[in-house]
Design a protein around this motif. Structure first.
Motif, short mmCIF file in Angstrom:
data_model
loop_
_atom_site.label_atom_id
_atom_site.label_comp_id
_atom_site.label_asym_id
_atom_site.label_seq_id
_atom_site.Cartn_x
_atom_site.Cartn_y
_atom_site.Cartn_z
N ASN A 33 0.85 -1.19 0.00
CA ASN A 33 0.00 0.00 0.00
C ASN A 33 0.88 1.24 0.00
OD1 ASN A 33 -2.79 -1.30 0.63
ND2 ASN A 33 -1.42 -2.15 2.18
N TYR A 35 1.02 5.37 0.79
CA TYR A 35 0.34 6.43 1.53
C TYR A 35 0.98 7.77 1.21
CZ TYR A 35 -1.72 2.63 4.24
OH TYR A 35 -2.40 1.50 4.62
N LYS A 36 0.14 8.78 0.98
CA LYS A 36 0.65 10.13 0.73
C LYS A 36 1.08 10.76 2.05
CE LYS A 36 -2.57 10.81 -3.12
NZ LYS A 36 -3.71 11.63 -3.62
N GLU A 39 -1.21 11.21 5.25
CA GLU A 39 -2.31 10.23 5.23
C GLU A 39 -2.15 9.24 6.38
OE1 GLU A 39 -4.46 7.03 2.18
OE2 GLU A 39 -2.69 8.17 1.54
N VAL A 41 -2.42 5.80 8.41
CA VAL A 41 -2.46 4.35 8.19
C VAL A 41 -3.57 3.75 9.04
CG1 VAL A 41 -1.11 2.20 8.26
CG2 VAL A 41 0.03 4.39 7.79
N ALA A 99 1.73 8.80 7.70
CA ALA A 99 2.90 8.88 6.83
C ALA A 99 3.49 10.29 6.88
CB ALA A 99 2.52 8.51 5.41
N GLN A 102 5.66 10.44 1.27
CA GLN A 102 5.08 9.32 0.53
C GLN A 102 5.75 8.03 0.97
OE1 GLN A 102 3.69 9.77 -3.49
NE2 GLN A 102 4.80 7.95 -4.16
#
Length: 231
Positions: A33, A35-36, A39, A41, A99, A102
């Motif tokens: 996965n 994540y930006k 963002e 988790v 995060a 990225q």
């Protein structure tokens, strides 16, 4: 491609001594996965569904106190796993995870992970060892807050960050590969942003730290150690 994934799994201490066939069985359970920056988790007290392994990037683990103030529990980077609790019980995530840039994560469903630990006793031993190191780290941080003043705590925080997130450069300088704001560092040790800002200014004047053109912080560990024993 399969070999690339197997080699990537060996970057994680938990998996590095497993055979190719064992790693192949683990690979089938994992999901990648992305994540930006910023963002989440997962959030605190959501049902614990997966264990995560960081393939690339950085993840901040934090909680909010009763007043809503953020307290950073840890900053994790490539090769680390999280969370570190809740195995073999129906539990909840112990904190928030977000995060910091990225980030690519491998997720492993908790039930699959528990079954894997039962099938591979060596993994269970490694996990216990990792959790033991985490407990020691938490004990050391608690001791720092009890036995040392704010200035000393900040010096020890910078040394920890240089060990975990630093890249050696010229003339004994170590440059952090992750940006930490004064507020984030304050949240790591329960200090105020003003205290961090004031101390960082003092350390810059003493040539113990400096800001690079990239915005990242560089640290001279030797000078920090000297200041710790002199001040």
């Amino acid at each position: 491609m399969a070999n690339d994934i197997i080699n990537m799994l060996r970057d994680f201490p938990l998996f590095k001594d497993l055979t190719d066939s064992e790693l192949v069985s683990i690979k089938t359970l994992l999901r990648m996965n992305t994540y930006k920056k910023g963002e989440h988790v997962f959030f605190h007290e959501e049902p614990l569904k997966c264990i995560y392994f960081i393939e690339h990037g950085n993840v901040k683990i934090y909680k909010n106190d009763i007043n809503g103030k953020e307290q950073i529990v840890n900053v994790l980077t490539k090769g680390e796993m999280f969370p570190h609790q809740g195995f073999f019980q129906r539990s909840y995530y112990p904190a928030n995870a977000v995060a910091m840039e990225q980030t690519k994560l491998l997720s492993l469903p908790i039930q699959s992970f528990e079954a894997l630990l039962l099938e591979q006793p060596s993994l269970s031993v490694k996990l216990i060892y990792m959790l033991g190191n985490l407990i020691v780290d938490l004990q050391n941080r608690l001791e720092e807050q009890i036995l040392h003043n704010s200035f000393e705590q900040i010096l020890m925080l910078l040394l920890r960050l240089s060990e975990k997130h630093g890249v050696a450069s010229d003339n004994h300088w170590i440059t952090l590969n992750q940006f930490f704001s004064n507020q984030e560092m304050a949240n790591m040790i329960g200090a105020s942003r003003e205290t961090i800002s004031r101390t960082m200014s003092q350390l810059k004047k003493k040539d113990a730290i400096k800001k690079e053109s990239t915005g990242y912080l560089s640290i001279q560990p030797e000078k920090l150690y000297q200041l710790f024993f002199i001040e």
